[in-house]
Motif scaffolding. Structure first.
Motif, PDB file in Angstrom:
ATOM      1  N   ALA A  23       0.753  -1.158  -0.002  1.00 32.04           N
ATOM      2  CA  ALA A  23      -0.069   0.055   0.115  1.00 32.04           C
ATOM      3  C   ALA A  23       0.822   1.173   0.075  1.00 32.04           C
ATOM      4  O   ALA A  23       0.466   2.122  -0.722  1.00 32.04           O
ATOM      5  N   ALA A  24       1.757   1.416   0.704  1.00 34.06           N
ATOM      6  CA  ALA A  24       2.997   2.441   0.740  1.00 34.06           C
ATOM      7  C   ALA A  24       3.387   2.409  -0.778  1.00 34.06           C
ATOM      8  O   ALA A  24       3.735   3.387  -1.019  1.00 34.06           O
ATOM      9  N   GLU A  26       2.458   1.630  -3.481  1.00 31.81           N
ATOM     10  CA  GLU A  26       1.717   2.139  -4.697  1.00 31.81           C
ATOM     11  C   GLU A  26       1.360   3.717  -4.280  1.00 31.81           C
ATOM     12  O   GLU A  26       1.279   4.568  -5.247  1.00 31.81           O
ATOM     13  N   HIS A  27       1.284   4.187  -3.031  1.00 31.80           N
ATOM     14  CA  HIS A  27       0.962   5.541  -2.582  1.00 31.80           C
ATOM     15  C   HIS A  27       2.275   6.214  -3.370  1.00 31.80           C
ATOM     16  O   HIS A  27       2.146   7.688  -3.790  1.00 31.80           O
ATOM     17  N   ASP A  30       2.248   6.655  -6.827  1.00 30.12           N
ATOM     18  CA  ASP A  30       1.423   7.769  -7.356  1.00 30.12           C
ATOM     19  C   ASP A  30       1.781   9.013  -7.226  1.00 30.12           C
ATOM     20  O   ASP A  30       1.771   9.987  -8.021  1.00 30.12           O
ATOM     21  N   ALA A  50       4.125  12.519   2.007  1.00 29.67           N
ATOM     22  CA  ALA A  50       3.940  11.175   2.445  1.00 29.67           C
ATOM     23  C   ALA A  50       4.766  11.270   3.917  1.00 29.67           C
ATOM     24  O   ALA A  50       5.830  11.439   3.856  1.00 29.67           O
ATOM     25  N   ASP A 176       0.301  12.918   3.656  1.00 33.79           N
ATOM     26  CA  ASP A 176      -0.428  11.645   3.719  1.00 33.79           C
ATOM     27  C   ASP A 176       0.138  10.912   4.794  1.00 33.79           C
ATOM     28  O   ASP A 176       1.207  10.307   4.331  1.00 33.79           O
ATOM     29  N   LEU A 178       0.812   7.381   6.354  1.00 32.97           N
ATOM     30  CA  LEU A 178       0.800   5.875   5.822  1.00 32.97           C
ATOM     31  C   LEU A 178       1.360   5.018   7.147  1.00 32.97           C
ATOM     32  O   LEU A 178       2.486   5.216   7.331  1.00 32.97           O
TER      33      LEU A 178
END
Length: 366
Positions: A23-24, A26-27, A30, A50, A176, A178
């Protein structure tokens, strides 16, 4: 389809990312795509960064470094950044734009800053970092940071925590958050470093060939343990006072040819700061610390200096050889009911890699 450089790097290394790491990754990919789509964005055209936080050994630094390899820009460890920032601001004391000019000197016109192991346990550090990050984020710099603490956990001392609240709010509005908290501390995974039928000396030889932090060892005290690492205990006439700056020095048992050897108490019970350790790490690329004292018998200030040393040497990937009277997990254990250094778990996790010949954990990343 947008590129996936972090996931590609994991696959190339043979890693299987756990759910939190994936998940990290992919973030962050992005975020890379957003930055690529807006080249040369205006200084105040803000792109959210992030903040990766979670327990030790979950791969946060690996993820940050893969992002940095693709995004570019400066990459600092907290101790290193604070020392450099303090020096640059101090050199401009009395000028109205001291912080702006200090950051110009450190970062130039970079639009991305990578910041590893953001942790705050000092009120002065917090105030200076708050000023710096407010200035950077006001310029539109995108920050990507790692930490073992959630933003609300920075400067946890209740006597001073309110000083961190403006910084916490700033991080929350600009980054963000995470959580990278998979079930495994990947530094703890073990596998045979050499073939079962290999000669006893092969493990040390393999570590030496590996270089860096993993070339270090945790040894029993005494000549036999040192001999296994190719070391002999210094003689009394090899002792030297190593300058720290400002007329101060610290006594080393040996300091020559890029190697520095300290007695644990002589280094960690002395008034040596994290900034002093950074300075020493720039001058010596091989370290020995002998006769580690069980933490049950140490002041917390002594314990904290050792934790700082591990942080500095690990971040610079310098080998450390220790001698200790027992397994490090036991030697570094703090008795129940007594305060412990806030980052002891991270240091202990990193020290478990000493003596490991090669990277062996392929399920997940460190």
């Amino acid at each position: 389809m947008p590129p996936t450089p972090i996931r590609d790097a994991a696959g190339a290394a043979g890693y299987v990312l756990d759910a939190a790491q994936l998940a990290a990754a992919e973030h962050l990919e992005d975020l890379l795509h957003t930055l690529d789509a807006r080249p040369g964005h205006a200084r105040r055209d803000v792109v959210h960064g992030a903040y990766l936080w979670g327990p030790v050994g979950r791969g946060k630094t690996w993820l940050l470094d893969r992002f940095h390899a693709r995004a570019g820009g400066p990459r600092f460890h907290f101790h290193e950044f604070y020392r450099a920032l303090h020096a640059e601001v101090w050199a401009r004391t009395g000028t109205p734009d001291a912080m702006d000019r200090a950051l110009d000197a450190l970062l130039g016109d970079s639009r991305v800053l990578c910041f590893d192991e953001l942790h705050l346990h000092d009120a002065g550090d917090t105030m200076l970092l708050s000023r710096a990050l407010r200035t950077l984020l006001g310029r539109g710099v995108t920050l990507v940071a790692t930490s073992n603490y959630p933003p609300q956990g920075l400067l946890p001392d209740p006597l001073f925590h309110e000083l961190a609240e403006p910084l916490i709010a700033l991080l929350g509005s600009s980054l963000d958050v995470l959580r990278v908290d998979g079930p495994v501390d990947y530094r703890e995974l073990r596998a045979p470093a050499v073939r079962p039928d290999a000669a006893a000396g092969a493990d040390a030889a393999t570590r030496a060939d590996a270089g860096g932090w993993r070339a270090g060892s945790a040894l029993p005290p005494g000549p036999a343990g040192l001999a296994g690492a190719g070391l002999t205990r210094p003689t009394a006439d090899e002792a030297a006072d190593v300058p720290l700056g400002g007329g101060r020095s610290v006594r080393a048992l040996r300091a020559s040819d890029g190697l520095v050897w300290f007695d644990f108490a002589g280094l960690c019970a002395a008034p040596v700061s994290a900034l002093d350790l950074l300075s020493l790490a720039e001058r010596f690329d091989r370290w020995v610390v002998s006769d580690v004292v069980p933490f049950a018998d140490c002041r917390i200030s002594t314990q904290q200096r050792f934790v700082n040393l591990v942080d500095v040497l690990y971040d610079r990937d310098l080998p450390l050889v220790l001698t200790a009277p027992g397994p490090l997990d036991e030697v570094l254990a703090v008795p129940a009911g007594r305060p412990a250094p806030p980052d002891l778990a991270r240091a202990t996790s990193r020290l478990r890699q000493l003596g490991q010949a090669a990277e062996v954990a392929r399920e997940g990343v460190r």
